[in-house]
Scaffold this motif. Structure first.
Motif, PDB file in Angstrom:
ATOM      1  N   VAL A   1       8.162  22.879   0.599  1.00 58.83           N
ATOM      2  CA  VAL A   1       9.382  22.060   0.657  1.00 58.83           C
ATOM      3  C   VAL A   1       9.036  20.566   0.623  1.00 58.83           C
ATOM      4  CG1 VAL A   1      11.538  21.575   1.883  1.00 58.83           C
ATOM      5  CG2 VAL A   1      10.532  23.865   1.997  1.00 58.83           C
ATOM      6  N   GLY A   2       8.317  20.102   1.640  1.00 56.57           N
ATOM      7  CA  GLY A   2       8.007  18.667   1.652  1.00 56.57           C
ATOM      8  C   GLY A   2       7.501  18.185   2.999  1.00 56.57           C
ATOM      9  N   TYR A   3       7.881  16.973   3.346  1.00 59.49           N
ATOM     10  CA  TYR A   3       7.320  16.335   4.547  1.00 59.49           C
ATOM     11  C   TYR A   3       8.444  15.812   5.435  1.00 59.49           C
ATOM     12  CZ  TYR A   3       3.534  16.328   1.166  1.00 59.49           C
ATOM     13  OH  TYR A   3       2.622  16.710   0.224  1.00 59.49           O
ATOM     14  N   ARG A   4       8.189  15.884   6.750  1.00 56.77           N
ATOM     15  CA  ARG A   4       9.212  15.461   7.715  1.00 56.77           C
ATOM     16  C   ARG A   4       8.561  14.592   8.783  1.00 56.77           C
ATOM     17  NH1 ARG A   4      12.487  17.737  12.163  1.00 56.77           N
ATOM     18  NH2 ARG A   4      10.886  19.252  12.675  1.00 56.77           N
ATOM     19  N   LEU A   5       9.091  13.405   8.985  1.00 54.32           N
ATOM     20  CA  LEU A   5       8.604  12.547  10.074  1.00 54.32           C
ATOM     21  C   LEU A   5       9.392  12.914  11.322  1.00 54.32           C
ATOM     22  CD1 LEU A   5       6.750  10.037  10.711  1.00 54.32           C
ATOM     23  CD2 LEU A   5       8.778   8.624  10.361  1.00 54.32           C
ATOM     24  N   LEU A   6       8.676  13.301  12.384  1.00 47.14           N
ATOM     25  CA  LEU A   6       9.367  13.738  13.596  1.00 47.14           C
ATOM     26  C   LEU A   6      10.132  12.580  14.237  1.00 47.14           C
ATOM     27  CD1 LEU A   6       6.770  16.092  15.358  1.00 47.14           C
ATOM     28  CD2 LEU A   6       8.695  16.685  13.889  1.00 47.14           C
ATOM     29  N   PRO A   7      11.288  12.864  14.818  1.00 45.87           N
ATOM     30  CA  PRO A   7      12.075  11.796  15.468  1.00 45.87           C
ATOM     31  C   PRO A   7      11.289  11.094  16.569  1.00 45.87           C
ATOM     32  CG  PRO A   7      13.366  13.814  15.284  1.00 45.87           C
ATOM     33  CD  PRO A   7      11.973  14.169  14.858  1.00 45.87           C
ATOM     34  N   THR A   8      10.299  11.784  17.142  1.00 43.02           N
ATOM     35  CA  THR A   8       9.512  11.184  18.229  1.00 43.02           C
ATOM     36  C   THR A   8       8.408  10.264  17.714  1.00 43.02           C
ATOM     37  OG1 THR A   8       8.223  13.204  18.173  1.00 43.02           O
ATOM     38  CG2 THR A   8       9.839  12.991  19.960  1.00 43.02           C
ATOM     39  N   ASN A   9       8.231  10.198  16.384  1.00 43.38           N
ATOM     40  CA  ASN A   9       7.174   9.318  15.872  1.00 43.38           C
ATOM     41  C   ASN A   9       7.474   7.878  16.279  1.00 43.38           C
ATOM     42  OD1 ASN A   9       4.754   9.141  14.018  1.00 43.38           O
ATOM     43  ND2 ASN A   9       6.065   7.522  13.215  1.00 43.38           N
ATOM     44  N   ASP A  10       6.434   7.193  16.789  1.00 41.45           N
ATOM     45  CA  ASP A  10       6.698   5.874  17.390  1.00 41.45           C
ATOM     46  C   ASP A  10       5.815   4.780  16.797  1.00 41.45           C
ATOM     47  OD1 ASP A  10       8.303   4.470  19.134  1.00 41.45           O
ATOM     48  OD2 ASP A  10       6.908   4.635  20.808  1.00 41.45           O
ATOM     49  N   THR A  11       5.420   4.952  15.541  1.00 44.28           N
ATOM     50  CA  THR A  11       4.569   3.948  14.910  1.00 44.28           C
ATOM     51  C   THR A  11       5.348   2.647  14.693  1.00 44.28           C
ATOM     52  OG1 THR A  11       3.703   5.799  13.659  1.00 44.28           O
ATOM     53  CG2 THR A  11       2.979   3.608  12.967  1.00 44.28           C
TER      54      THR A  11
ATOM     55  N   MET B   1       0.842  -1.198   0.000  1.00 45.62           N
ATOM     56  CA  MET B   1       0.000   0.000   0.000  1.00 45.62           C
ATOM     57  C   MET B   1       0.886   1.260   0.000  1.00 45.62           C
ATOM     58  SD  MET B   1      -3.116   0.910   2.550  1.00 45.62           S
ATOM     59  CE  MET B   1      -3.528  -0.739   3.064  1.00 45.62           C
ATOM     60  N   LEU B   2       0.513   2.259  -0.798  1.00 47.18           N
ATOM     61  CA  LEU B   2       1.362   3.447  -0.957  1.00 47.18           C
ATOM     62  C   LEU B   2       1.693   4.115   0.375  1.00 47.18           C
ATOM     63  CD1 LEU B   2       2.808   5.458  -2.841  1.00 47.18           C
ATOM     64  CD2 LEU B   2       0.669   6.737  -2.970  1.00 47.18           C
ATOM     65  N   LYS B   3       0.672   4.235   1.262  1.00 44.78           N
ATOM     66  CA  LYS B   3       0.939   4.976   2.504  1.00 44.78           C
ATOM     67  C   LYS B   3       2.037   4.285   3.331  1.00 44.78           C
ATOM     68  CE  LYS B   3      -2.378   3.061   5.748  1.00 44.78           C
ATOM     69  NZ  LYS B   3      -3.241   3.269   6.874  1.00 44.78           N
ATOM     70  N   ASN B   4       2.047   2.956   3.313  1.00 46.04           N
ATOM     71  CA  ASN B   4       3.088   2.236   4.068  1.00 46.04           C
ATOM     72  C   ASN B   4       4.472   2.471   3.464  1.00 46.04           C
ATOM     73  OD1 ASN B   4       1.121   1.258   5.722  1.00 46.04           O
ATOM     74  ND2 ASN B   4       0.936  -0.712   4.680  1.00 46.04           N
ATOM     75  N   GLU B   5       4.511   2.493   2.126  1.00 48.51           N
ATOM     76  CA  GLU B   5       5.779   2.748   1.440  1.00 48.51           C
ATOM     77  C   GLU B   5       6.287   4.154   1.763  1.00 48.51           C
ATOM     78  OE1 GLU B   5       7.329   0.494  -0.359  1.00 48.51           O
ATOM     79  OE2 GLU B   5       5.739  -0.997  -0.222  1.00 48.51           O
ATOM     80  N   VAL B   6       5.346   5.113   1.774  1.00 43.77           N
ATOM     81  CA  VAL B   6       5.732   6.506   2.055  1.00 43.77           C
ATOM     82  C   VAL B   6       6.247   6.618   3.492  1.00 43.77           C
ATOM     83  CG1 VAL B   6       4.827   8.865   2.329  1.00 43.77           C
ATOM     84  CG2 VAL B   6       4.180   7.506   0.332  1.00 43.77           C
ATOM     85  N   LEU B   7       5.527   5.970   4.421  1.00 42.20           N
ATOM     86  CA  LEU B   7       5.951   6.024   5.828  1.00 42.20           C
ATOM     87  C   LEU B   7       7.340   5.407   5.987  1.00 42.20           C
ATOM     88  CD1 LEU B   7       5.278   6.765   8.744  1.00 42.20           C
ATOM     89  CD2 LEU B   7       4.157   4.544   8.997  1.00 42.20           C
ATOM     90  N   TYR B   8       7.544   4.309   5.298  1.00 39.37           N
ATOM     91  CA  TYR B   8       8.840   3.629   5.375  1.00 39.37           C
ATOM     92  C   TYR B   8       9.951   4.546   4.850  1.00 39.37           C
ATOM     93  CZ  TYR B   8      12.443   0.114   4.603  1.00 39.37           C
ATOM     94  OH  TYR B   8      13.616  -0.590   4.612  1.00 39.37           O
ATOM     95  N   ALA B   9       9.658   5.234   3.717  1.00 34.54           N
ATOM     96  CA  ALA B   9      10.655   6.149   3.131  1.00 34.54           C
ATOM     97  C   ALA B   9      10.962   7.284   4.108  1.00 34.54           C
ATOM     98  CB  ALA B   9      10.130   6.697   1.806  1.00 34.54           C
ATOM     99  N   LEU B  10       9.917   7.833   4.728  1.00 33.96           N
ATOM    100  CA  LEU B  10      10.135   8.928   5.688  1.00 33.96           C
ATOM    101  C   LEU B  10      10.893   8.429   6.910  1.00 33.96           C
ATOM    102  CD1 LEU B  10       6.632  10.695   5.563  1.00 33.96           C
ATOM    103  CD2 LEU B  10       8.782  11.606   4.676  1.00 33.96           C
ATOM    104  N   GLU B  11      10.587   7.198   7.322  1.00 30.59           N
ATOM    105  CA  GLU B  11      11.254   6.589   8.484  1.00 30.59           C
ATOM    106  C   GLU B  11      12.755   6.450   8.217  1.00 30.59           C
ATOM    107  OE1 GLU B  11      11.370   4.908  12.219  1.00 30.59           O
ATOM    108  OE2 GLU B  11       9.368   5.145  11.371  1.00 30.59           O
ATOM    109  N   GLN B  12      13.107   6.112   6.976  1.00 30.33           N
ATOM    110  CA  GLN B  12      14.527   5.969   6.618  1.00 30.33           C
ATOM    111  C   GLN B  12      15.270   7.284   6.794  1.00 30.33           C
ATOM    112  OE1 GLN B  12      14.068   2.671   6.554  1.00 30.33           O
ATOM    113  NE2 GLN B  12      15.703   2.540   5.067  1.00 30.33           N
ATOM    114  N   LYS B  13      14.522   8.382   6.649  1.00 34.38           N
ATOM    115  CA  LYS B  13      15.162   9.714   6.772  1.00 34.38           C
ATOM    116  C   LYS B  13      14.533  10.466   7.936  1.00 34.38           C
ATOM    117  CE  LYS B  13      16.909  10.631   2.250  1.00 34.38           C
ATOM    118  NZ  LYS B  13      17.062  11.625   1.208  1.00 34.38           N
ATOM    119  N   LYS B  14      14.191   9.732   8.980  1.00 33.99           N
ATOM    120  CA  LYS B  14      13.491  10.309  10.129  1.00 33.99           C
ATOM    121  C   LYS B  14      14.143  11.617  10.578  1.00 33.99           C
ATOM    122  CE  LYS B  14      11.162   8.183  14.091  1.00 33.99           C
ATOM    123  NZ  LYS B  14      11.195   7.109  15.085  1.00 33.99           N
ATOM    124  N   GLY B  15      13.332  12.667  10.681  1.00 33.23           N
ATOM    125  CA  GLY B  15      13.864  13.956  11.123  1.00 33.23           C
ATOM    126  C   GLY B  15      14.234  14.874   9.966  1.00 33.23           C
ATOM    127  N   ASP B  16      14.458  14.301   8.767  1.00 34.49           N
ATOM    128  CA  ASP B  16      14.825  15.126   7.602  1.00 34.49           C
ATOM    129  C   ASP B  16      13.603  15.339   6.699  1.00 34.49           C
ATOM    130  OD1 ASP B  16      17.391  15.068   8.487  1.00 34.49           O
ATOM    131  OD2 ASP B  16      18.012  13.423   7.149  1.00 34.49           O
TER     132      ASP B  16
END
Ligand code: BTN
Length: 322
Positions: free
Chosen positions: A54-64, A1-16
């Motif tokens: 600019v874009g989207y940033r997953l906060l370092p505190t995200n705990d999913t 599912m796209l949302k999981n892929e996007v979350l995974y991509a953001l997780e790889q660059k958590k904080g950026d």
């Protein structure tokens, strides 16, 4: 599912920050599709910041919790290589006990984001609020009679202590036989249960259940329990801590059939046994008495000296700090 892929991509660059264009190109979809996926992820409770233009940033505190992120961090051969992630469970131990596990591989792991009826030893409950802890069970099919329930609990305690020290940078003490403590309060409990085969009455599988408080500690246990967040300020580390517990567990579990290596495991256990030298109340269900803790023996029995000076090796029951 796209949302999981996007979350995974953001997780790889958590904080950026990642740009919408970058994500769109990576997954071969439009920016609008990315925007929609981000919208759903936010609605699911993920801490994503939209940085305008600019874009989207997953906060370092995200705990999913994410099985993909956990799998990426595993260095194991078999523990956790097969994994079930549940939004919620009655109890992860019970989940495995009630299902037909014959098709599941040795080392299968069940993780839940919360438990409605988390269970502790002796019928006690283990309060497991959604998103505030790690609630997981490891399914094992021991091949040797050597494997005892108590030693498996010891393996799990050593694995959790080492993992907490590696990921959180704090010393994690052990209270015989199945509790991990941080600064004098309980951080983690372990419930090891054997499932017997009906016909032969032999141990069929063993379920090692591990509960670690990572976020807010419920008010009703605040005086005796603590969490990673309360002691270290760290948050957003559940995936890393789960993977490290499983990595450490496999090493210890594979080592402990070797008597030499078992000695090292017990030495580590003994070094973290913060009750050594202290007076405890021993409750072995036949009687209760006060004794002083000496250490653990080669079978992980607790060695104590009673008030009359006798040495005893306790193999069952529990102890309370005086
Ligand atoms: C204890 O403190 O007595 C043991 C607590 C064990 C809790 C874990 S959480 C995952 C697994 N599922 C349960 O219902 N219990 C264990």
């Amino acid at each position: 599912m796209l949302k999981n892929e996007v979350l995974y991509a953001l997780e790889q660059k958590k904080g950026d920050v990642m740009t919408g264009g970058e994500l769109a190109e990576r997954f071969g979809v439009s920016r609008t599709a990315i925007w929609k996926a981000i919208h759903t992820l936010k609605a699911d409770g993920n801490e994503i910041i939209t940085v305008p233009n600019v874009g989207y940033r997953l906060l370092p505190t995200n705990d999913t919790l994410s099985s993909k992120v956990i799998s990426d961090k595993l260095t194991t051969d078999f523990i956790g290589r097969s994994l079930t992630l549940l939004p919620s469970a009655n109890s992860t131990n019970q989940y495995l006990k009630e299902m037909d596990t014959s098709n599941l591989p040795d080392g299968h792991v069940v993780i839940a984001n919360g438990q409605e009826n988390g269970r502790g030893r002796y019928g006690r409950s283990f309060i497991s609020p959604l998103g505030e802890g790690i609630y997981m069970s490891i399914l094992l099919t021991p091949k040797s009679a050597w494997h005892s329930i108590r030693l498996m609990t010891v393996c799990a305690a050593v694995a959790v202590s080492r993992a907490v020290e590696n990921i959180c940078g704090v010393r994690a003490d052990i209270k015989w036989v199945n509790d991990i403590f941080l600064n004098g309060k309980k951080l983690c409990g372990i419930l090891t249960e054997a499932v017997m085969s009906g016909e032969l009455g032999e141990i069929d599988t063993v379920i090692v259940g591990i509960g670690i408080n990572t976020g807010s500690v419920p008010d009703e246990v605040r005086n005796i329990a603590t969490s990673v967040k309360d002691e270290t300020g760290l948050y957003g580390i559940r995936n890393s801590l789960i993977a490290e517990v499983l990595n450490q567990f496999e090493t210890v579990y594979c080592d402990y059939v070797d008597k030499e290596k078992m000695r090292d495991i017990l030495n580590y256990y003994d070094s973290r046994l913060f009750i050594k030298g202290r007076e405890v109340l021993v409750n072995n269900y036949h009687n209760k008495y006060v004794a002083k803790v000496v250490g653990v023996d080669e079978n992980a029995a607790l060695i104590v000296t009673t008030q009359s000076g006798d040495e005893e090796h306790i193999t069952s029951g529990e102890i309370q700090l005086q």
